[in-house]
Design a protein around this motif. Structure first.
Motif, PDB file in Angstrom:
ATOM      1  N   MET A   1       0.833  -1.173   0.000  1.00 45.30           N
ATOM      2  CA  MET A   1       0.000   0.000   0.000  1.00 45.30           C
ATOM      3  C   MET A   1       0.881   1.241   0.000  1.00 45.30           C
ATOM      4  SD  MET A   1      -2.517   1.398   2.996  1.00 45.30           S
ATOM      5  CE  MET A   1      -4.078   1.728   2.269  1.00 45.30           C
ATOM      6  N   ARG A   2       0.540   2.196  -0.851  1.00 35.23           N
ATOM      7  CA  ARG A   2       1.266   3.463  -0.897  1.00 35.23           C
ATOM      8  C   ARG A   2       0.399   4.572  -0.321  1.00 35.23           C
ATOM      9  NH1 ARG A   2       5.104   5.433  -5.534  1.00 35.23           N
ATOM     10  NH2 ARG A   2       6.352   4.003  -4.295  1.00 35.23           N
ATOM     11  N   ILE A   3       1.028   5.408   0.520  1.00 31.91           N
ATOM     12  CA  ILE A   3       0.382   6.569   1.108  1.00 31.91           C
ATOM     13  C   ILE A   3       1.178   7.801   0.686  1.00 31.91           C
ATOM     14  CG2 ILE A   3      -0.228   7.728   3.266  1.00 31.91           C
ATOM     15  CD1 ILE A   3      -0.443   4.909   4.531  1.00 31.91           C
ATOM     16  N   LEU A   4       0.471   8.798   0.182  1.00 31.80           N
ATOM     17  CA  LEU A   4       1.078  10.082  -0.153  1.00 31.80           C
ATOM     18  C   LEU A   4       1.009  10.960   1.095  1.00 31.80           C
ATOM     19  CD1 LEU A   4       2.148  12.282  -2.116  1.00 31.80           C
ATOM     20  CD2 LEU A   4      -0.243  12.708  -2.722  1.00 31.80           C
ATOM     21  N   VAL A   5       2.149  11.530   1.491  1.00 28.13           N
ATOM     22  CA  VAL A   5       2.220  12.352   2.693  1.00 28.13           C
ATOM     23  C   VAL A   5       2.640  13.762   2.285  1.00 28.13           C
ATOM     24  CG1 VAL A   5       3.216  12.592   4.995  1.00 28.13           C
ATOM     25  CG2 VAL A   5       2.916  10.307   4.001  1.00 28.13           C
ATOM     26  N   VAL A   6       1.780  14.736   2.603  1.00 30.03           N
ATOM     27  CA  VAL A   6       2.048  16.127   2.237  1.00 30.03           C
ATOM     28  C   VAL A   6       1.877  17.017   3.449  1.00 30.03           C
ATOM     29  CG1 VAL A   6       1.330  15.759  -0.161  1.00 30.03           C
ATOM     30  CG2 VAL A   6      -0.341  16.559   1.507  1.00 30.03           C
ATOM     31  N   SER A   7       2.478  18.199   3.378  1.00 30.37           N
ATOM     32  CA  SER A   7       2.357  19.145   4.481  1.00 30.37           C
ATOM     33  C   SER A   7       2.633  20.554   3.974  1.00 30.37           C
ATOM     34  CB  SER A   7       3.350  18.797   5.587  1.00 30.37           C
ATOM     35  OG  SER A   7       3.109  19.578   6.744  1.00 30.37           O
ATOM     36  N   ASP A   8       2.140  21.515   4.722  1.00 29.08           N
ATOM     37  CA  ASP A   8       2.490  22.915   4.529  1.00 29.08           C
ATOM     38  C   ASP A   8       2.334  23.372   3.072  1.00 29.08           C
ATOM     39  OD1 ASP A   8       3.692  23.833   7.292  1.00 29.08           O
ATOM     40  OD2 ASP A   8       4.405  21.802   6.932  1.00 29.08           O
ATOM     41  N   SER A   9       1.158  23.121   2.516  1.00 29.02           N
ATOM     42  CA  SER A   9       0.891  23.566   1.146  1.00 29.02           C
ATOM     43  C   SER A   9       0.562  25.056   1.104  1.00 29.02           C
ATOM     44  CB  SER A   9      -0.223  22.731   0.505  1.00 29.02           C
ATOM     45  OG  SER A   9      -1.311  22.551   1.372  1.00 29.02           O
ATOM     46  N   HIS A  10       0.130  25.633   2.205  1.00 35.89           N
ATOM     47  CA  HIS A  10      -0.062  27.079   2.345  1.00 35.89           C
ATOM     48  C   HIS A  10      -0.746  27.719   1.141  1.00 35.89           C
ATOM     49  CE1 HIS A  10       2.023  27.491   6.172  1.00 35.89           C
ATOM     50  NE2 HIS A  10       2.951  26.672   5.707  1.00 35.89           N
ATOM     51  N   GLY A  11      -1.864  27.125   0.719  1.00 32.75           N
ATOM     52  CA  GLY A  11      -2.660  27.706  -0.356  1.00 32.75           C
ATOM     53  C   GLY A  11      -2.250  27.313  -1.755  1.00 32.75           C
ATOM     54  N   ASN A  12      -1.240  26.474  -1.900  1.00 31.43           N
ATOM     55  CA  ASN A  12      -0.744  26.110  -3.226  1.00 31.43           C
ATOM     56  C   ASN A  12      -1.524  24.909  -3.774  1.00 31.43           C
ATOM     57  OD1 ASN A  12       0.803  25.429  -5.513  1.00 31.43           O
ATOM     58  ND2 ASN A  12       2.629  26.320  -4.591  1.00 31.43           N
ATOM     59  N   ASP A  13      -2.701  25.179  -4.334  1.00 36.80           N
ATOM     60  CA  ASP A  13      -3.538  24.129  -4.916  1.00 36.80           C
ATOM     61  C   ASP A  13      -2.820  23.372  -6.023  1.00 36.80           C
ATOM     62  OD1 ASP A  13      -6.568  24.292  -3.979  1.00 36.80           O
ATOM     63  OD2 ASP A  13      -5.827  26.341  -4.099  1.00 36.80           O
ATOM     64  N   GLY A  14      -2.080  24.098  -6.852  1.00 40.23           N
ATOM     65  CA  GLY A  14      -1.412  23.482  -7.995  1.00 40.23           C
ATOM     66  C   GLY A  14      -0.413  22.420  -7.591  1.00 40.23           C
ATOM     67  N   ASN A  15       0.416  22.714  -6.594  1.00 44.27           N
ATOM     68  CA  ASN A  15       1.415  21.734  -6.172  1.00 44.27           C
ATOM     69  C   ASN A  15       0.779  20.535  -5.483  1.00 44.27           C
ATOM     70  OD1 ASN A  15       3.501  23.129  -7.297  1.00 44.27           O
ATOM     71  ND2 ASN A  15       4.429  23.778  -5.380  1.00 44.27           N
ATOM     72  N   LEU A  16      -0.295  20.767  -4.734  1.00 47.79           N
ATOM     73  CA  LEU A  16      -0.986  19.634  -4.114  1.00 47.79           C
ATOM     74  C   LEU A  16      -1.555  18.730  -5.187  1.00 47.79           C
ATOM     75  CD1 LEU A  16      -2.044  18.033  -1.725  1.00 47.79           C
ATOM     76  CD2 LEU A  16      -3.962  19.648  -1.573  1.00 47.79           C
ATOM     77  N   ARG A  17      -2.177  19.313  -6.179  1.00 39.13           N
ATOM     78  CA  ARG A  17      -2.737  18.543  -7.296  1.00 39.13           C
ATOM     79  C   ARG A  17      -1.639  17.780  -8.044  1.00 39.13           C
ATOM     80  NH1 ARG A  17      -7.240  18.103 -10.096  1.00 39.13           N
ATOM     81  NH2 ARG A  17      -7.156  17.774 -12.340  1.00 39.13           N
ATOM     82  N   ARG A  18      -0.514  18.433  -8.298  1.00 40.64           N
ATOM     83  CA  ARG A  18       0.605  17.785  -9.001  1.00 40.64           C
ATOM     84  C   ARG A  18       1.142  16.594  -8.206  1.00 40.64           C
ATOM     85  NH1 ARG A  18       4.642  22.289  -9.880  1.00 40.64           N
ATOM     86  NH2 ARG A  18       5.944  20.631 -10.743  1.00 40.64           N
ATOM     87  N   ALA A  19       1.242  16.741  -6.894  1.00 35.77           N
ATOM     88  CA  ALA A  19       1.732  15.637  -6.054  1.00 35.77           C
ATOM     89  C   ALA A  19       0.774  14.451  -6.113  1.00 35.77           C
ATOM     90  CB  ALA A  19       1.926  16.107  -4.617  1.00 35.77           C
ATOM     91  N   ILE A  20      -0.521  14.725  -6.040  1.00 37.82           N
ATOM     92  CA  ILE A  20      -1.511  13.640  -6.100  1.00 37.82           C
ATOM     93  C   ILE A  20      -1.453  12.940  -7.455  1.00 37.82           C
ATOM     94  CG2 ILE A  20      -3.977  13.094  -6.048  1.00 37.82           C
ATOM     95  CD1 ILE A  20      -4.257  15.431  -3.994  1.00 37.82           C
ATOM     96  N   LEU A  21      -1.365  13.718  -8.521  1.00 34.62           N
ATOM     97  CA  LEU A  21      -1.302  13.134  -9.873  1.00 34.62           C
ATOM     98  C   LEU A  21       0.000  12.358 -10.091  1.00 34.62           C
ATOM     99  CD1 LEU A  21      -2.817  16.058 -11.973  1.00 34.62           C
ATOM    100  CD2 LEU A  21      -3.865  13.812 -11.523  1.00 34.62           C
ATOM    101  N   ALA A  22       1.081  12.776  -9.442  1.00 34.49           N
ATOM    102  CA  ALA A  22       2.374  12.102  -9.591  1.00 34.49           C
ATOM    103  C   ALA A  22       2.417  10.749  -8.888  1.00 34.49           C
ATOM    104  CB  ALA A  22       3.497  12.993  -9.056  1.00 34.49           C
ATOM    105  N   GLN A  23       1.462  10.497  -7.991  1.00 35.26           N
ATOM    106  CA  GLN A  23       1.429   9.246  -7.232  1.00 35.26           C
ATOM    107  C   GLN A  23       0.083   8.547  -7.423  1.00 35.26           C
ATOM    108  OE1 GLN A  23       4.041   7.924  -5.738  1.00 35.26           O
ATOM    109  NE2 GLN A  23       5.285   9.694  -6.287  1.00 35.26           N
ATOM    110  N   PRO A  24      -0.214   8.078  -8.633  1.00 33.41           N
ATOM    111  CA  PRO A  24      -1.518   7.469  -8.883  1.00 33.41           C
ATOM    112  C   PRO A  24      -1.775   6.196  -8.072  1.00 33.41           C
ATOM    113  CG  PRO A  24      -0.057   7.099 -10.746  1.00 33.41           C
ATOM    114  CD  PRO A  24       0.637   8.060  -9.826  1.00 33.41           C
ATOM    115  N   LYS A  25      -0.718   5.523  -7.625  1.00 33.10           N
ATOM    116  CA  LYS A  25      -0.897   4.293  -6.840  1.00 33.10           C
ATOM    117  C   LYS A  25      -1.230   4.570  -5.371  1.00 33.10           C
ATOM    118  CE  LYS A  25       2.034   1.430  -9.725  1.00 33.10           C
ATOM    119  NZ  LYS A  25       3.277   0.674  -9.823  1.00 33.10           N
ATOM    120  N   ALA A  26      -1.080   5.818  -4.947  1.00 31.35           N
ATOM    121  CA  ALA A  26      -1.374   6.161  -3.552  1.00 31.35           C
ATOM    122  C   ALA A  26      -2.879   6.103  -3.324  1.00 31.35           C
ATOM    123  CB  ALA A  26      -0.830   7.537  -3.218  1.00 31.35           C
ATOM    124  N   GLU A  27      -3.286   5.237  -2.411  1.00 30.25           N
ATOM    125  CA  GLU A  27      -4.709   5.087  -2.085  1.00 30.25           C
ATOM    126  C   GLU A  27      -5.146   6.098  -1.037  1.00 30.25           C
ATOM    127  OE1 GLU A  27      -5.514   0.975  -1.009  1.00 30.25           O
ATOM    128  OE2 GLU A  27      -3.794   0.358  -2.217  1.00 30.25           O
TER     129      GLU A  27
END
Length: 155
Positions: A1-27
């Protein structure tokens, strides 16, 4: 199982979206705070993902909890933003909190400094910050062969 872990996006919708798209296997996506508004928008954009989150010191008025626990494939994960444990001054308090909860994985943010380590049965990771020109995030893989933490620089 893969988990995507993010923090401190501080309003940056684009980077959050890019991180999620970069890890399609993350459930599962765990957001460690300072980004509740963009987290809520990401949840609507990615309904197939499970989102877990805690509030950070910049999530004013948030109803999110300050800490969370999640068990994935039999592995207990303790996650928090980190400011309540003084992580900018050291890890002792937060490591003690994770060990008291009998967690095998500790996830925290707040410092904006990406970090991963293993010490006496405890995997630790700070994914850094998703905001700024050196944005980073983390992946946590839990398999029958073991646990792997990884820091990824957002391209």
């Amino acid at each position: 199982m893969r988990i995507l872990v993010v923090s401190d996006s501080h309003g940056n919708d684009g980077n959050l979206r890019r991180a999620i798209l970069a890890q399609p296997k993350a459930e599962v996506v765990i957001h460690l705070g300072d980004g509740e508004e963009e987290l809520l928008r990401a949840k609507r954009s990615f309904p197939e993902k499970m989102f877990l989150a805690v509030r950070g010191n910049c999530d004013w008025g948030s109803a999110l909890p300050p800490v969370g626990e999640y068990t994935a494939a039999g592995v207990k994960i303790f996650y928090t933003h980190g400011h309540l444990y003084g992580v900018k001054s050291g890890q002792y308090t937060i490591v003690c909190a994770a060990r008291e909860r009998k967690a095998r994985v500790l996830l925290y943010g707040h410092t904006h400094n990406a970090f991963t380590d293993y010490e006496e049965g405890l995997y630790m990771m700070n994914p850094g910050s998703l905001n700024g020109w050196q944005a980073t995030y983390g992946t946590l893989d839990i398999t029958p062969q073991g646990i792997v933490t990884n820091i990824v620089k957002l391209p």
